[in-house]
Design a protein around this motif. Structure first.
Motif, short mmCIF file in Angstrom:
data_model
loop_
_atom_site.label_atom_id
_atom_site.label_comp_id
_atom_site.label_asym_id
_atom_site.label_seq_id
_atom_site.Cartn_x
_atom_site.Cartn_y
_atom_site.Cartn_z
N ALA A 1 2.00 18.15 -19.00
CA ALA A 1 1.23 18.46 -20.22
C ALA A 1 -0.22 18.72 -19.83
N SER A 2 -1.13 17.89 -20.30
CA SER A 2 -2.55 18.18 -20.07
C SER A 2 -3.26 17.05 -19.34
N ASP A 3 -2.54 16.15 -18.74
CA ASP A 3 -3.14 15.00 -18.03
C ASP A 3 -4.06 14.19 -18.95
N ALA A 4 -3.68 14.13 -20.23
CA ALA A 4 -4.56 13.46 -21.20
C ALA A 4 -4.56 11.95 -21.02
N VAL A 5 -3.44 11.38 -20.57
CA VAL A 5 -3.33 9.92 -20.48
C VAL A 5 -3.67 9.44 -19.08
N PHE A 6 -3.04 10.01 -18.06
CA PHE A 6 -3.21 9.54 -16.68
C PHE A 6 -4.42 10.15 -15.98
N GLY A 7 -5.04 11.15 -16.58
CA GLY A 7 -6.26 11.73 -16.00
C GLY A 7 -6.03 12.50 -14.73
N GLY A 8 -4.81 12.98 -14.48
CA GLY A 8 -4.52 13.80 -13.31
C GLY A 8 -4.45 13.03 -12.01
N VAL A 9 -4.24 11.72 -12.03
CA VAL A 9 -4.17 10.93 -10.79
C VAL A 9 -2.88 11.25 -10.05
N SER A 10 -2.96 11.15 -8.69
CA SER A 10 -1.79 11.40 -7.85
C SER A 10 -1.19 10.11 -7.31
N SER A 11 -1.97 9.02 -7.36
CA SER A 11 -1.48 7.71 -6.92
C SER A 11 -2.19 6.63 -7.74
N ILE A 12 -1.53 5.49 -7.87
CA ILE A 12 -2.07 4.37 -8.66
C ILE A 12 -2.06 3.12 -7.79
N LEU A 13 -3.20 2.46 -7.71
CA LEU A 13 -3.36 1.28 -6.85
C LEU A 13 -3.53 0.03 -7.72
N ILE A 14 -2.65 -0.94 -7.51
CA ILE A 14 -2.71 -2.23 -8.21
C ILE A 14 -2.96 -3.32 -7.18
N MET A 15 -4.09 -4.03 -7.29
CA MET A 15 -4.47 -5.04 -6.31
C MET A 15 -4.45 -6.44 -6.94
N MET A 16 -3.83 -7.39 -6.22
CA MET A 16 -3.83 -8.79 -6.65
C MET A 16 -4.43 -9.63 -5.54
N GLY A 17 -5.46 -10.43 -5.87
CA GLY A 17 -6.10 -11.29 -4.89
C GLY A 17 -5.50 -12.68 -4.89
N LYS A 18 -6.32 -13.66 -4.50
CA LYS A 18 -5.83 -15.04 -4.44
C LYS A 18 -5.69 -15.61 -5.85
N VAL A 19 -4.93 -16.72 -5.96
CA VAL A 19 -4.68 -17.35 -7.24
C VAL A 19 -5.96 -18.02 -7.75
N GLU A 20 -6.31 -17.76 -9.03
CA GLU A 20 -7.49 -18.37 -9.62
C GLU A 20 -7.15 -19.75 -10.17
N GLU A 21 -8.19 -20.58 -10.30
CA GLU A 21 -7.98 -21.92 -10.86
C GLU A 21 -7.55 -21.83 -12.33
N ASN A 22 -8.20 -20.98 -13.11
CA ASN A 22 -7.83 -20.74 -14.50
C ASN A 22 -7.41 -19.28 -14.65
N PRO A 23 -6.16 -18.98 -14.30
CA PRO A 23 -5.74 -17.58 -14.27
C PRO A 23 -5.75 -16.95 -15.66
N GLU A 24 -6.22 -15.73 -15.73
CA GLU A 24 -6.18 -14.93 -16.96
C GLU A 24 -5.30 -13.71 -16.74
N PHE A 25 -4.69 -13.25 -17.80
CA PHE A 25 -3.79 -12.11 -17.68
C PHE A 25 -4.57 -10.82 -17.92
N HIS A 26 -4.64 -9.98 -16.87
CA HIS A 26 -5.27 -8.68 -16.98
C HIS A 26 -4.23 -7.62 -16.61
N LYS A 27 -4.67 -6.40 -16.51
CA LYS A 27 -3.72 -5.32 -16.26
C LYS A 27 -3.01 -5.45 -14.92
N ASN A 28 -3.69 -5.99 -13.89
CA ASN A 28 -3.04 -6.06 -12.58
C ASN A 28 -1.89 -7.06 -12.55
N ASN A 29 -2.15 -8.31 -12.96
CA ASN A 29 -1.02 -9.25 -12.96
C ASN A 29 -0.03 -8.96 -14.08
N ALA A 30 -0.48 -8.29 -15.17
CA ALA A 30 0.46 -7.86 -16.21
C ALA A 30 1.48 -6.86 -15.65
#
Length: 1031
Positions: free
Chosen positions: A28-57
């Protein structure tokens, strides 16, 4: 990590769904993904008070678990995962699916680890210039630092694009059935903790004027999260329980519980509960739960003794909240929802605009708040079917024009619900917790309203001697006792219209999700029975090819086409034997689809092409044997039907836990009481004991003759004093039926003692020698009163002890209100039926009747028409599979009292002139409940009532008299009087002549008089009018 089991099928479904949406956006018109060719999801070390964001979601959405120190790179062709060896073992099972996956295992070798990162960097460069990242990602740790070093060195030319909206659109926002099921469970858990638990705790504090801190109340709610027993027994406001597969161990807090009052409010509900005491004013309670990684949130505002301004503001909030819910549907833009809500506030109360929240909710799911799906005035995202939202409407820091104290100067209001977007109105997952003003307002200070002084009636000079008060609107004296104030009647009708609309709305919400046209009803299946598993189990005599009745296996073996064929007794309808000449015929009829046994057809078709045997006929010269076989088949059929009925009756019987006896001390006991239903054997009084988790009735005849009732199974506890009755009663109405010693199930257990059990010696009393007159009778009456008062005191005290011992299970003592009672026939005999706080009961004589107000869907008054002395009352229950309850032959004098009680109990009721066929009506309701409410629900009953009211009004209008007619009546009064006196004199002369001539007796004279009345067309009412004129 040893217990981790990743659902490979679900993983493949979701990763393919995500990549297909990505590819479709590219085309279509790349309206949602913005024309990306790859997607990178990074998860670091465990937090003391973990919150749910897009990466761990993303981890939870794809894998069901969170994998720290893990890198994911998604391209349209492959998924690359860099992680440690332990986590890689669990990911190996995902390989070999439709969408390829490559796992790169990190170890202790730094050079090898760097090679993995270099491969990821090369893949990003070769895929395309644009790489999708979570720009607000706050992951940290050595793993993240090492990757950032490689990324900054090798991917200098890469163009970074924020992929948050794309992840929300293609992955998180629209839920599948598994996700929706988890969110429904989380929502029901929120409702259970809010209503009834928090509401009961708060009410108790307010009722008893205790000083309890916000933090203490919040801790009580918090402690219930780990109480598995409570979760199994808790009832939701709609009287349903949590699903049988509900797992309390999968629950966790993500918000609250928050309790706020006394002028200090944070509508985000993120602040810790303070140490201030609960203030009886505006109380806000809210919480958020996570069930199997999916969130749900709820918040309610409770008003204690609110003033008119606060009530008006809350009504505005309630209207705005419902407007938002009404506007949300598939295809609506997020900002339009907020704009309509704000416009409504401006039009109703412009000064409240500055207090209105800046948004009316956001997306909810794995993330507690989706920042890309906030319903504010700027968001242009379109809502889609399957999205779940947390709707929050509120006003902050409102000035109170008439504060009760310093803490009441400012207040805030908020309502929060978790919903699912559909093509029509949304499904409100937390809708069972009520939000209307009546349900959230508490009044403890009843200010007496000044009654206006009645105006004096002006005398009309034209009326003359006729008093205006003698002109009544009713036509019969018996009706005048049931007159109602017109204002009161108007208020009641308005209230009933509100209740009817509320019931209709609740019905549409409750049955919003159609279950393929069945609404949860059980689908009838073709019944199959097995007589023998193998051929060698057939009786030996079956080889002789004769008719055999196998009592042990409930089977009849018949010879068919030279083979013994077994037929189970449940397949046989009946058997009959006939004689024709020297031959006897045995006919065996079978049950088969299409013939309709009675009113029901319990044998539905499964295969339209299947063929069934309807009957078999055998003939023989041995008529006696056929007679014996037919009798054996009939006897076996009766026994099988009886067993089937007993089994069906026992289906809802729940086996109770064992009673835990008090061993270290003597339990509270009440002696010399009888039990109903009665135990087997001689009728003797026993004793009732209160133990740790229930009560026990023990018969003195045998230790085995006893009845145990657990507190957890008690729904209602009633105490009925012996005033105006012959017995004093403690009555237990149970949640689930139990079996008593006579093998009958019951939901009602009653302990009673007769109030007239004292015997008086009328002849041998020593005092009679010295007393004369009524002294003994007077003393006997006094003693009887003292005895009754002592009985009431003993039973009331013991009922209070039962309630105290079972307070953890919510057991409370309730008493009937005799002054509100009325007579009726619920079963066989005419009895006095009395309301209590929560029920309508008749517990004086069996069979007992206990109708809980909360279980009632609607009430209908039948046979309400002019001229009838009685009417009937029908209760339809919220559980539509339960037969409606009937109370017949209620005196018409009680009609207004019954209506007033129904209205004050918030029970929607209708009335009609005829008895309705309720089995047929309920069959229509249960056939397709969703369609029933879509077609107007119970409004068809209301239409009958409205038509009847209109007819009555027309009838009453015929009896109105205007002033001119009144004048004519007064002018002709003298003529009428002369005519009546002459007629009277003539009549008396004729009568005397007849008496002299014929000399008839009184019976004949009376018959003649009646005959003349009929011929002259005069009835009793006309004669009554003539008599009045003569006087």
């Amino acid at each position: 990590m040893a217990d981790i089991k990743i659902d490979g099928k679900l993983f493949q479904e979701r990763i393919n769904h995500f990549v297909n949406a990505w590819k479709a956006d590219k085309r279509a018109s790349d309206a949602v993904f913005g024309g990306v060719s790859s997607i990178l999801i990074m998860m670091g070390k465990v937090e003391e008070n973990p919150e749910f964001h897009k990466n761990n979601a993303m981890h939870f959405w794809l894998l069901g678990y969170e994998f720290p120190t893990t890198l994911m790179l998604i391209t349209t062709d492959c998924l690359y995962i860099v992680t440690t060896a332990k986590k890689a073992k669990h990911l190996e099972q995902l390989k070999g699916g439709r969408f390829p996956i490559e796992v790169l295992v990190r170890g202790k070798d730094a050079a090898a680890n760097e090679k993995h990162f270099l491969k990821i960097a090369d893949t990003i460069n070769t895929s395309g210039k644009k790489v999708g990242l979570l720009t607000k990602d706050r992951s940290n740790g050595p793993f993240v630092d090492e990757w950032k070093k490689v990324y900054s060195d090798k991917c200098k030319d890469a163009e970074e694009v924020d992929i948050s909206v794309a992840l929300s659109t293609a992955a998180f926002s629209v839920k599948d059935e598994t996700e929706l099921r988890a969110m429904r469970a989380a929502s029901k858990a929120c409702v259970a903790l809010m209503t009834p638990y928090f509401l009961d705790q708060m009410s108790d504090v307010l009722d008893q004027e205790k000083k309890v801190k916000h933090s203490a109340l919040a801790n009580k709610v918090d402690s219930k999260l780990d109480d598995e027993k409570w979760w199994k027994t808790v009832e939701l406001p709609n009287k349903q329980r949590l699903p049988s597969d509900f797992d309390p161990s999968s629950l966790d807090w993500y918000l609250g519980p928050a309790v706020q009052s006394g002028g200090q409010y944070d509508l985000k509900l993120q602040a810790e509960p303070t140490g201030d005491n609960l203030h009886p004013g505006v109380i806000i309670a809210g919480m958020g739960l996570r069930y199997k990684s999916y969130c749900s949130s709820i918040a309610r505002t409770y008003l204690v003794d609110p003033n008119k301004t606060q009530e008006s503001t809350y009504k505005l909030l309630y209207a705005v909240h419902n407007l938002v819910l009404k506007e949300i549907r598939d295809g609506v833009v997020a900002k339009d929802v907020y704009s309509k809500a704000l416009s409504h506030v401006k039009s109703r109360k412009p000064d409240m605009e500055k207090h209105f929240l800046k948004n009316v909710g956001s997306g909810i799911g794995i993330e507690s708040k989706d920042p890309t799906l906030i319903l504010n005035g700027k968001n242009t995202r379109t809502l889609k079917d399957g999205m779940t939202l947390c709707i929050t409407t509120g006003f902050t820091d409102i000035e109170n024009p008439s504060p009760k104290d310093k803490q009441s100067k400012t207040y805030s209001l908020v309502l929060t619900d978790t919903i699912r977007v559909t093509n029509n109105e949304p499904v409100v997952f937390t809708g069972d917790a009520p939000t209307d003003l009546d349900a959230t307002s508490f009044f403890f200070k009843d200010d007496e309203e000044m009654q206006p002084t009645p105006k004096k009636e002006k005398k009309d000079s034209r009326v003359g001697a006729v008093a205006t008060k003698n002109i009544t609107s009713t036509r019969l004296r018996s009706e005048r006792t049931t007159q109602v104030d017109e204002d009161q009647e108007k208020r009641r009708r308005e209230h009933q219209k509100e209740l009817a609309l509320k019931k209709q709305k609740e019905g549409l919400l409750r049955f919003a999700e159609s279950t393929n046209g069945q609404d949860g009803t059980e689908i009838k299946k073709f019944k199959k029975f097995e007589s023998y598993k193998r051929d060698n189990q057939l009786p030996i005599k079956a080889r002789n090819l004769e008719i055999l009745v196998d009592q042990k296996n409930h089977t009849i073996v018949l010879p068919v086409m030279g083979r013994p064929v077994p037929f189970h007794i449940h397949t046989i309808k009946n058997a009959s034997k006939n004689d024709e000449g020297e031959w006897s015929y045995l006919r065996i009829n079978f049950l088969s689809p299409g013939q309709g046994v009675g009113r029901k057809d319990d044998q539905p078709f499964e295969d339209a092409s299947a063929q069934f045997v309807r009957s078999l006929t055998f003939r023989s010269r041995d008529g006696d044997r056929y007679e014996e076989i037919a009798a054996q088949i009939s006897s076996m059929k009766k026994e099988a039907t009886k067993k089937e009925q007993e089994k069906k009756d026992m289906e809802d019987v729940v086996e109770q836990d064992k009673l835990i006896e008090i061993r270290n001390r003597r339990p509270p006991v009440m002696d010399n009481v009888f039990i109903r239903p009665a135990l087997e054997g001689k009728r003797v009084p026993g004793k009732v004991e209160i133990h740790q988790n229930g009560i026990r009735y023990q018969s003195p005849l045998s230790t085995q003759q006893r009845v145990d009732v657990l507190f957890s199974n008690i729904r209602h506890l009633f105490f009925q004093p012996c005033a105006h009755e012959l017995v004093v009663i403690i009555h237990l109405h149970l949640k689930d039926p139990i079996i008593v010693s006579n093998k009958k199930k019951t939901k009602d257990i009653q302990f009673y003692r007769e109030a007239t059990d004292i015997q008086f010696d009328e002849t041998g009393n020593r005092k009679r020698k010295y007393r004369h007159g009524d002294e003994d009778e007077f003393e006997q009456e006094q003693e009887d009163r003292r005895h009754r008062a002592e009985l009431d005191r003993q039973f009331k005290s013991f009922a209070d002890k039962i309630a105290e011992a079972g307070k953890n299970e919510g057991v409370e003592v309730d008493m009937p209100l005799r002054e509100l009672g009325f007579s009726g026939v619920p079963f066989r005999s005419n009895v006095t039926i009395q309301p209590t706080t929560e029920c309508l009961i008749q517990i004086t004589e069996p069979p007992f009747m206990v109708v809980t107000v909360e279980d009632i869907e609607i009430a209908h008054l039948e046979r309400v028409q002019f001229g009838l002395k009685n009417f009937d009352l029908v209760f339809v229950f919220k559980d539509f599979t339960r037969a409606p309850a009937h109370i017949n032959t209620i005196p018409v004098e009680s009609l207004e009292d019954v209506k007033e009680w129904l209205d004050s109990s918030d029970i929607a009721f209708t009335e009609g002139p005829l008895n309705l066929n309720w089995p047929t009506i309920m069959k229509t309701v249960t056939a397709d409940t969703h369609q029933f409410f879509a077609d107007g629900g119970w409004s068809f009953l209301q239409n009958e009532s409205d038509d009847e009211d209109e007819e009555e009004e027309e009838e009453e209008s015929n009896f109105e008299i205007d002033e001119s007619e009144l004048e004519e009546a007064s002018e002709s009064s003298e003529d009428d009087s002369d005519f009546d006196s002459n007629a009277s004199a003539e009549g008396s002369e004729e009568g005397s002549e007849e008496d002299e001539d014929e000399g008839e007796d009184w019976d004949e004279l009376e018959k003649k008089a009646k005959r003349k009345d009929r011929e002259g067309g005069l009835d009793e009412e006309d004669r009554g009018r003539n008599k009045k004129r003569r006087h």
